[in-house]
Motif scaffolding. Structure first.
Motif, PDB file in Angstrom:
ATOM      1  N   VAL A  20      30.574  65.867 -25.252  1.00 25.93           N
ATOM      2  CA  VAL A  20      31.249  65.620 -23.810  1.00 25.93           C
ATOM      3  C   VAL A  20      30.486  65.522 -22.756  1.00 25.93           C
ATOM      4  O   VAL A  20      30.296  64.858 -22.078  1.00 25.93           O
ATOM      5  CB  VAL A  20      32.422  66.676 -23.524  1.00 25.93           C
ATOM      6  CG1 VAL A  20      33.116  66.610 -22.215  1.00 25.93           C
ATOM      7  CG2 VAL A  20      33.448  66.401 -24.699  1.00 25.93           C
ATOM      8  N   LEU A  21      29.707  66.562 -22.696  1.00 25.48           N
ATOM      9  CA  LEU A  21      28.412  66.796 -21.593  1.00 25.48           C
ATOM     10  C   LEU A  21      27.471  65.708 -21.894  1.00 25.48           C
ATOM     11  O   LEU A  21      26.986  65.201 -20.745  1.00 25.48           O
ATOM     12  CB  LEU A  21      27.681  67.857 -21.863  1.00 25.48           C
ATOM     13  CG  LEU A  21      28.313  69.545 -21.627  1.00 25.48           C
ATOM     14  CD1 LEU A  21      27.551  70.783 -22.301  1.00 25.48           C
ATOM     15  CD2 LEU A  21      28.771  69.565 -20.399  1.00 25.48           C
ATOM     16  N   ALA A  22      27.090  65.052 -22.986  1.00 22.33           N
ATOM     17  CA  ALA A  22      26.410  63.897 -22.889  1.00 22.33           C
ATOM     18  C   ALA A  22      27.060  62.610 -22.342  1.00 22.33           C
ATOM     19  O   ALA A  22      26.346  61.748 -21.644  1.00 22.33           O
ATOM     20  CB  ALA A  22      25.973  63.609 -24.135  1.00 22.33           C
ATOM     21  N   THR A  23      28.303  62.570 -22.486  1.00 22.09           N
ATOM     22  CA  THR A  23      29.219  61.496 -22.011  1.00 22.09           C
ATOM     23  C   THR A  23      29.168  61.515 -20.503  1.00 22.09           C
ATOM     24  O   THR A  23      28.963  60.402 -19.917  1.00 22.09           O
ATOM     25  CB  THR A  23      30.343  61.393 -22.859  1.00 22.09           C
ATOM     26  OG1 THR A  23      30.409  61.114 -23.926  1.00 22.09           O
ATOM     27  CG2 THR A  23      31.273  60.254 -22.077  1.00 22.09           C
ATOM     28  N   LEU A  24      29.200  62.611 -20.074  1.00 21.39           N
ATOM     29  CA  LEU A  24      29.323  63.069 -18.501  1.00 21.39           C
ATOM     30  C   LEU A  24      27.957  62.536 -17.821  1.00 21.39           C
ATOM     31  O   LEU A  24      27.947  62.022 -16.875  1.00 21.39           O
ATOM     32  CB  LEU A  24      29.630  64.436 -18.400  1.00 21.39           C
ATOM     33  CG  LEU A  24      31.342  64.816 -18.678  1.00 21.39           C
ATOM     34  CD1 LEU A  24      31.421  66.238 -18.507  1.00 21.39           C
ATOM     35  CD2 LEU A  24      32.303  63.943 -17.852  1.00 21.39           C
ATOM     36  N   MET A  28      27.125  59.910 -15.266  1.00 22.53           N
ATOM     37  CA  MET A  28      26.494  60.079 -14.079  1.00 22.53           C
ATOM     38  C   MET A  28      25.074  59.309 -13.639  1.00 22.53           C
ATOM     39  O   MET A  28      24.967  58.843 -12.420  1.00 22.53           O
ATOM     40  CB  MET A  28      26.033  61.761 -13.571  1.00 22.53           C
ATOM     41  CG  MET A  28      27.532  62.572 -13.699  1.00 22.53           C
ATOM     42  SD  MET A  28      27.058  64.315 -13.523  1.00 22.53           S
ATOM     43  CE  MET A  28      25.720  64.670 -14.526  1.00 22.53           C
ATOM     44  N   ARG A  29      24.476  58.895 -14.670  1.00 20.61           N
ATOM     45  CA  ARG A  29      23.257  57.974 -14.648  1.00 20.61           C
ATOM     46  C   ARG A  29      23.651  56.654 -14.100  1.00 20.61           C
ATOM     47  O   ARG A  29      22.857  55.878 -13.413  1.00 20.61           O
ATOM     48  CB  ARG A  29      22.644  58.092 -16.118  1.00 20.61           C
ATOM     49  CG  ARG A  29      21.826  59.342 -16.501  1.00 20.61           C
ATOM     50  CD  ARG A  29      21.142  58.975 -17.653  1.00 20.61           C
ATOM     51  NE  ARG A  29      20.310  60.159 -17.688  1.00 20.61           N
ATOM     52  CZ  ARG A  29      20.416  60.758 -19.070  1.00 20.61           C
ATOM     53  NH1 ARG A  29      21.216  60.401 -19.957  1.00 20.61           N
ATOM     54  NH2 ARG A  29      19.606  61.958 -19.252  1.00 20.61           N
ATOM     55  N   ARG A  30      24.892  56.376 -14.240  1.00 15.98           N
ATOM     56  CA  ARG A  30      25.327  54.880 -13.814  1.00 15.98           C
ATOM     57  C   ARG A  30      25.617  55.019 -12.374  1.00 15.98           C
ATOM     58  O   ARG A  30      25.981  53.818 -11.735  1.00 15.98           O
ATOM     59  CB  ARG A  30      26.385  54.379 -14.419  1.00 15.98           C
ATOM     60  CG  ARG A  30      26.322  54.358 -15.882  1.00 15.98           C
ATOM     61  CD  ARG A  30      27.545  53.672 -16.817  1.00 15.98           C
ATOM     62  NE  ARG A  30      28.023  52.707 -15.915  1.00 15.98           N
ATOM     63  CZ  ARG A  30      29.330  52.187 -15.879  1.00 15.98           C
ATOM     64  NH1 ARG A  30      30.195  52.322 -16.774  1.00 15.98           N
ATOM     65  NH2 ARG A  30      29.534  50.999 -15.395  1.00 15.98           N
ATOM     66  N   GLY A  58      31.411  60.313  -9.758  1.00 13.41           N
ATOM     67  CA  GLY A  58      31.936  61.453  -9.148  1.00 13.41           C
ATOM     68  C   GLY A  58      32.787  62.137 -10.059  1.00 13.41           C
ATOM     69  O   GLY A  58      32.871  63.490 -10.168  1.00 13.41           O
ATOM     70  N   ARG A  59      33.705  61.462 -10.737  1.00 11.15           N
ATOM     71  CA  ARG A  59      34.651  62.269 -11.692  1.00 11.15           C
ATOM     72  C   ARG A  59      33.985  62.918 -12.745  1.00 11.15           C
ATOM     73  O   ARG A  59      34.441  63.784 -13.159  1.00 11.15           O
ATOM     74  CB  ARG A  59      35.688  61.052 -12.352  1.00 11.15           C
ATOM     75  CG  ARG A  59      36.576  60.953 -11.308  1.00 11.15           C
ATOM     76  CD  ARG A  59      37.820  59.878 -12.099  1.00 11.15           C
ATOM     77  NE  ARG A  59      37.166  58.867 -12.578  1.00 11.15           N
ATOM     78  CZ  ARG A  59      37.222  57.615 -12.115  1.00 11.15           C
ATOM     79  NH1 ARG A  59      37.506  57.683 -10.760  1.00 11.15           N
ATOM     80  NH2 ARG A  59      36.646  56.482 -12.668  1.00 11.15           N
ATOM     81  N   ALA A  60      32.564  62.325 -13.172  1.00 11.94           N
ATOM     82  CA  ALA A  60      31.900  62.883 -14.364  1.00 11.94           C
ATOM     83  C   ALA A  60      31.362  64.176 -13.745  1.00 11.94           C
ATOM     84  O   ALA A  60      31.407  65.489 -14.170  1.00 11.94           O
ATOM     85  CB  ALA A  60      30.769  61.881 -14.951  1.00 11.94           C
ATOM     86  N   ALA A  61      30.818  64.160 -12.505  1.00 10.02           N
ATOM     87  CA  ALA A  61      30.109  65.258 -12.029  1.00 10.02           C
ATOM     88  C   ALA A  61      31.189  66.557 -11.726  1.00 10.02           C
ATOM     89  O   ALA A  61      30.898  67.559 -11.715  1.00 10.02           O
ATOM     90  CB  ALA A  61      29.699  65.100 -10.518  1.00 10.02           C
ATOM     91  N   ALA A  62      32.508  66.159 -11.096  1.00  8.69           N
ATOM     92  CA  ALA A  62      33.418  66.925 -10.996  1.00  8.69           C
ATOM     93  C   ALA A  62      33.835  67.799 -12.243  1.00  8.69           C
ATOM     94  O   ALA A  62      33.965  68.900 -12.427  1.00  8.69           O
ATOM     95  CB  ALA A  62      34.675  66.417 -10.400  1.00  8.69           C
ATOM     96  N   THR A  77      22.793  72.973 -21.954  1.00  2.26           N
ATOM     97  CA  THR A  77      22.763  71.847 -22.527  1.00  2.26           C
ATOM     98  C   THR A  77      22.693  70.815 -21.591  1.00  2.26           C
ATOM     99  O   THR A  77      22.389  69.578 -21.640  1.00  2.26           O
ATOM    100  CB  THR A  77      24.019  71.952 -23.271  1.00  2.26           C
ATOM    101  OG1 THR A  77      24.065  72.926 -24.382  1.00  2.26           O
ATOM    102  CG2 THR A  77      24.241  70.556 -23.939  1.00  2.26           C
ATOM    103  N   ALA A  78      23.392  71.001 -20.486  1.00  2.00           N
ATOM    104  CA  ALA A  78      23.647  69.861 -19.409  1.00  2.00           C
ATOM    105  C   ALA A  78      22.129  69.529 -18.813  1.00  2.00           C
ATOM    106  O   ALA A  78      21.635  68.649 -18.754  1.00  2.00           O
ATOM    107  CB  ALA A  78      24.556  70.357 -18.260  1.00  2.00           C
TER     108      ALA A  78
END
Length: 192
Positions: A20-24, A28-30, A58-62, A77-78
């Protein structure tokens, strides 16, 4: 028996959190960091697409902000997944663009309205990005060092300055005021 099962569940949960963290982090990289072109400001579809990319990041960062709060494993991990650089870019984007824009082509009011809307979207994203940087740095010297190396302190200070000029005219709980506050708290965690 039961103890082995609990360990397996815990391992599975941790692996899931990592994915999940990897997906977020990938989302964010986009985050679009480049300047907005006149063509984008004139094209309603391109403008909507750009706003959508900003909002998704922004949703990923939140979400990441919540997942790294009070969870040392998720904070580590992040960082390992590379979350710091996109977060810094999100915060830096507020200071790197002006909320006011006048093009030499076409009706300047149309461009100013579109550019202002994009700037406001970037301010909202920067609030969550700064909060995530704050949470990542909390009680974590490795994350503090990574954030400082990525330019977080400079980006947070620049965002605070960019918001400072508008604090007098902003609502007491407006986005610029919130960004100035969360930037200050993130800076405090970086310096601890």
């Amino acid at each position: 028996g039961a103890k082995a099962f609990a360990r397996d569940v815990s391992d599975w949960k941790t692996a899931k959190e990592t994915s999940v963290l990897a997906t977020l982090v990938a989302e964010m990289r986009r985050f679009p960091v480049s300047d907005v072109s006149d063509a984008t400001l004139r094209d309603a579809n391109a403008l909507e697409s750009l706003e959508s990319e900003i909002s998704a990041a922004g949703r990923a960062a939140a979400t990441l902000k919540a997942l790294v709060c009070a969870n040392a494993h998720n904070r580590d991990t992040a960082r390992a997944l590379g979350a710091t650089a996109p977060l810094v870019a999100m915060v830096a984007s507020v200071a790197s663009c002006s909320p006011f824009f006048v093009s030499e082509k076409g009706d300047p009011r149309v461009y100013e309205k579109a550019f202002s809307a994009l700037h406001e979207a970037r301010v909202r994203v920067a609030i969550d990005a700064a909060g995530t940087l704050r949470n990542l740095a909390y009680a974590n010297p490795a994350n503090r060092a990574a954030a400082i190396a990525a330019g977080a302190a400079e980006a947070l200070e620049a965002a605070s300055r960019a918001c400072g000029a508008s604090l007098a005219s902003a609502a007491p709980d407006g986005p610029r005021r919130r960004l100035a506050f969360v930037s200050a708290s993130a800076l405090a965690n970086l310096k601890t």
